[in-house]
Design a protein around this motif. Sequence first.
Motif, PDB file in Angstrom:
ATOM      1  N   ARG A 138       0.988  -0.934   0.094  1.00  0.00           N
ATOM      2  CA  ARG A 138      -0.320  -0.037   0.037  1.00  0.00           C
ATOM      3  C   ARG A 138       0.573   0.737   0.090  1.00  0.00           C
ATOM      4  O   ARG A 138       2.168   1.502   0.474  1.00  0.00           O
ATOM      5  CB  ARG A 138      -1.251   0.074   1.501  1.00  0.00           C
ATOM      6  CG  ARG A 138      -1.888  -1.137   1.058  1.00  0.00           C
ATOM      7  CD  ARG A 138      -2.589  -0.867   2.796  1.00  0.00           C
ATOM      8  NE  ARG A 138      -3.413  -2.002   2.542  1.00  0.00           N
ATOM      9  CZ  ARG A 138      -5.067  -1.610   2.492  1.00  0.00           C
ATOM     10  NH1 ARG A 138      -4.932  -0.773   2.745  1.00  0.00           N
ATOM     11  NH2 ARG A 138      -5.820  -2.948   3.115  1.00  0.00           N
ATOM     12  N   HIS A 166      -9.500  10.308   5.293  1.00  0.00           N
ATOM     13  CA  HIS A 166     -10.393   8.722   6.312  1.00  0.00           C
ATOM     14  C   HIS A 166     -10.752   8.758   7.256  1.00  0.00           C
ATOM     15  O   HIS A 166     -11.552   7.912   8.072  1.00  0.00           O
ATOM     16  CB  HIS A 166      -9.363   7.438   6.216  1.00  0.00           C
ATOM     17  CG  HIS A 166      -9.361   6.695   5.028  1.00  0.00           C
ATOM     18  ND1 HIS A 166     -10.732   6.500   4.227  1.00  0.00           N
ATOM     19  CD2 HIS A 166      -8.833   5.634   3.626  1.00  0.00           C
ATOM     20  CE1 HIS A 166     -10.650   5.455   3.190  1.00  0.00           C
ATOM     21  NE2 HIS A 166      -8.956   5.372   2.190  1.00  0.00           N
ATOM     22  N   HIS A 178      -5.588  11.410   0.882  1.00  0.00           N
ATOM     23  CA  HIS A 178      -5.938  10.259   0.721  1.00  0.00           C
ATOM     24  C   HIS A 178      -6.510   9.798   2.014  1.00  0.00           C
ATOM     25  O   HIS A 178      -7.574   9.533   2.859  1.00  0.00           O
ATOM     26  CB  HIS A 178      -6.242   9.722  -0.177  1.00  0.00           C
ATOM     27  CG  HIS A 178      -6.526   8.612  -0.405  1.00  0.00           C
ATOM     28  ND1 HIS A 178      -7.385   7.755  -1.905  1.00  0.00           N
ATOM     29  CD2 HIS A 178      -6.728   7.106   0.562  1.00  0.00           C
ATOM     30  CE1 HIS A 178      -7.330   6.469  -1.216  1.00  0.00           C
ATOM     31  NE2 HIS A 178      -7.688   6.184   0.155  1.00  0.00           N
ATOM     32  N   GLU A 179      -5.822   9.891   2.654  1.00  0.00           N
ATOM     33  CA  GLU A 179      -5.685   8.766   4.190  1.00  0.00           C
ATOM     34  C   GLU A 179      -5.954   9.422   5.590  1.00  0.00           C
ATOM     35  O   GLU A 179      -6.835   9.567   5.656  1.00  0.00           O
ATOM     36  CB  GLU A 179      -4.263   8.372   4.445  1.00  0.00           C
ATOM     37  CG  GLU A 179      -3.522   7.730   3.869  1.00  0.00           C
ATOM     38  CD  GLU A 179      -4.521   6.401   3.338  1.00  0.00           C
ATOM     39  OE1 GLU A 179      -4.916   5.898   4.268  1.00  0.00           O
ATOM     40  OE2 GLU A 179      -4.179   5.476   2.226  1.00  0.00           O
ATOM     41  N   LEU A 217       2.729   6.437   6.290  1.00  0.00           N
ATOM     42  CA  LEU A 217       2.496   6.208   4.792  1.00  0.00           C
ATOM     43  C   LEU A 217       3.780   5.644   4.261  1.00  0.00           C
ATOM     44  O   LEU A 217       4.843   5.447   5.490  1.00  0.00           O
ATOM     45  CB  LEU A 217       3.220   8.077   4.349  1.00  0.00           C
ATOM     46  CG  LEU A 217       2.504   8.968   5.022  1.00  0.00           C
ATOM     47  CD1 LEU A 217       2.874  10.373   4.266  1.00  0.00           C
ATOM     48  CD2 LEU A 217       0.988   8.642   3.505  1.00  0.00           C
ATOM     49  N   HIS A 234      -8.615   5.211  11.319  1.00  0.00           N
ATOM     50  CA  HIS A 234      -9.743   5.704  11.531  1.00  0.00           C
ATOM     51  C   HIS A 234      -9.577   5.315  12.984  1.00  0.00           C
ATOM     52  O   HIS A 234      -9.959   6.790  13.855  1.00  0.00           O
ATOM     53  CB  HIS A 234     -10.995   5.249  11.339  1.00  0.00           C
ATOM     54  CG  HIS A 234     -11.888   5.638  11.352  1.00  0.00           C
ATOM     55  ND1 HIS A 234     -12.728   5.475  11.811  1.00  0.00           N
ATOM     56  CD2 HIS A 234     -11.958   7.138  10.542  1.00  0.00           C
ATOM     57  CE1 HIS A 234     -14.018   6.521  11.711  1.00  0.00           C
ATOM     58  NE2 HIS A 234     -13.593   7.322  10.898  1.00  0.00           N
ATOM     59  N   GLY A 270       0.177   3.961   1.545  1.00  0.00           N
ATOM     60  CA  GLY A 270      -0.872   4.733   2.934  1.00  0.00           C
ATOM     61  C   GLY A 270      -1.865   3.599   3.356  1.00  0.00           C
ATOM     62  O   GLY A 270      -2.808   3.043   3.276  1.00  0.00           O
ATOM     63  N   THR A 271      -2.111   4.270   4.808  1.00  0.00           N
ATOM     64  CA  THR A 271      -3.044   3.499   5.651  1.00  0.00           C
ATOM     65  C   THR A 271      -3.554   4.501   6.183  1.00  0.00           C
ATOM     66  O   THR A 271      -2.661   5.039   7.122  1.00  0.00           O
ATOM     67  CB  THR A 271      -2.531   1.751   6.083  1.00  0.00           C
ATOM     68  OG1 THR A 271      -1.949   2.102   6.942  1.00  0.00           O
ATOM     69  CG2 THR A 271      -2.755   0.824   5.701  1.00  0.00           C
ATOM     70  N   CYS A 272      -4.683   4.490   6.854  1.00  0.00           N
ATOM     71  CA  CYS A 272      -5.165   5.640   7.899  1.00  0.00           C
ATOM     72  C   CYS A 272      -6.207   3.480   9.383  1.00  0.00           C
ATOM     73  O   CYS A 272      -7.229   3.916   8.722  1.00  0.00           O
ATOM     74  CB  CYS A 272      -6.338   6.494   7.164  1.00  0.00           C
ATOM     75  SG  CYS A 272      -6.812   7.229   8.902  1.00  0.00           S
ATOM     76  N   ILE A 304      -1.672   7.244  10.964  1.00  0.00           N
ATOM     77  CA  ILE A 304      -1.734   7.491   9.609  1.00  0.00           C
ATOM     78  C   ILE A 304       0.460   6.823   9.119  1.00  0.00           C
ATOM     79  O   ILE A 304       0.602   7.234   9.302  1.00  0.00           O
ATOM     80  CB  ILE A 304      -1.736   8.735   8.415  1.00  0.00           C
ATOM     81  CG1 ILE A 304      -3.501   8.769   8.416  1.00  0.00           C
ATOM     82  CG2 ILE A 304      -1.448   9.471   7.564  1.00  0.00           C
ATOM     83  CD1 ILE A 304      -3.791  10.969   7.681  1.00  0.00           C
TER      84      ILE A 304
END
Length: 248
Positions: free
Chosen positions: A168, A203, A199-200, A181, A174, A170-172, A179
């Motif tokens: 990926r 989220h 984008h993240e 990257l 929630h 990035g991920t978030c 976050i």
Amino acid sequence: MADRPTDKNAGERVMLAGLPVRLIRRRVRRVTLAVLPPFGEIRVTAPLTTPISELERIAAGKRAWLQNKTATFPRDPGRERRYCEGEYAMLWGWRLRLVPEIGAPGVTLRQNEMILSARDASPEKRAAALNAFYRAQVQTEAEKLLPVLSHMTGLSPAKLTVRKMARRWGTCYHKTGTIHLSLTLAEYPPACLSYVLLHELLHLRYPDHGRDFHAALDRYMPDNRTVAATLNRLHRISAAAWAPSPDE
Ligand SMILES: [Zn+2]
């Protein structure tokens, strides 16, 4: 082995329409584009005086064709990235010639070269030194962007980290507001990092990729679809970016 400036066939390496290209200047009348075996190198032959902006325009017009044609060639199965002389490394969309050295781990930029220093010549040590550099680059740039994006969206993460990520950008998380990257973002044009960070960040408000999420993306970054497509396209051809050409 490096490009030989005295060899007219060697040309120079440039990026056109986001694609790595070998540009050869000759006394010719018009610009020609070719995708050559064995690994689908793109070669642009151009008159001596044609400005780079014009070449960019021509390549952009042929981008889909160039991509499709390049994709029909196999990747060199015998080559793995060794981080040795003759290879290249990307930084924020720029292609730099790699110059490996033995020494304290780190990266120095010099004209079109990236001096990559590591304790020994193993690909693992050199990859680690390069990744540490990329991580710091992404962290610094993301921290510069964050106040702008936070001000714009009213969102800010509890924590922002940069790491090696296999699948990926990035991920978030929630719930925790964290976050992550990918450090690989340092290889691509800066707009790609802006896009992934936005984008993240979104989220934090919209956990899924629903209509509201995309409406917000479009509102804050009208070009987001193009940037996302560019990032994924550049990623697909990233093997061609680091490798020397067969005739080098
Ligand atoms: Zn997402």
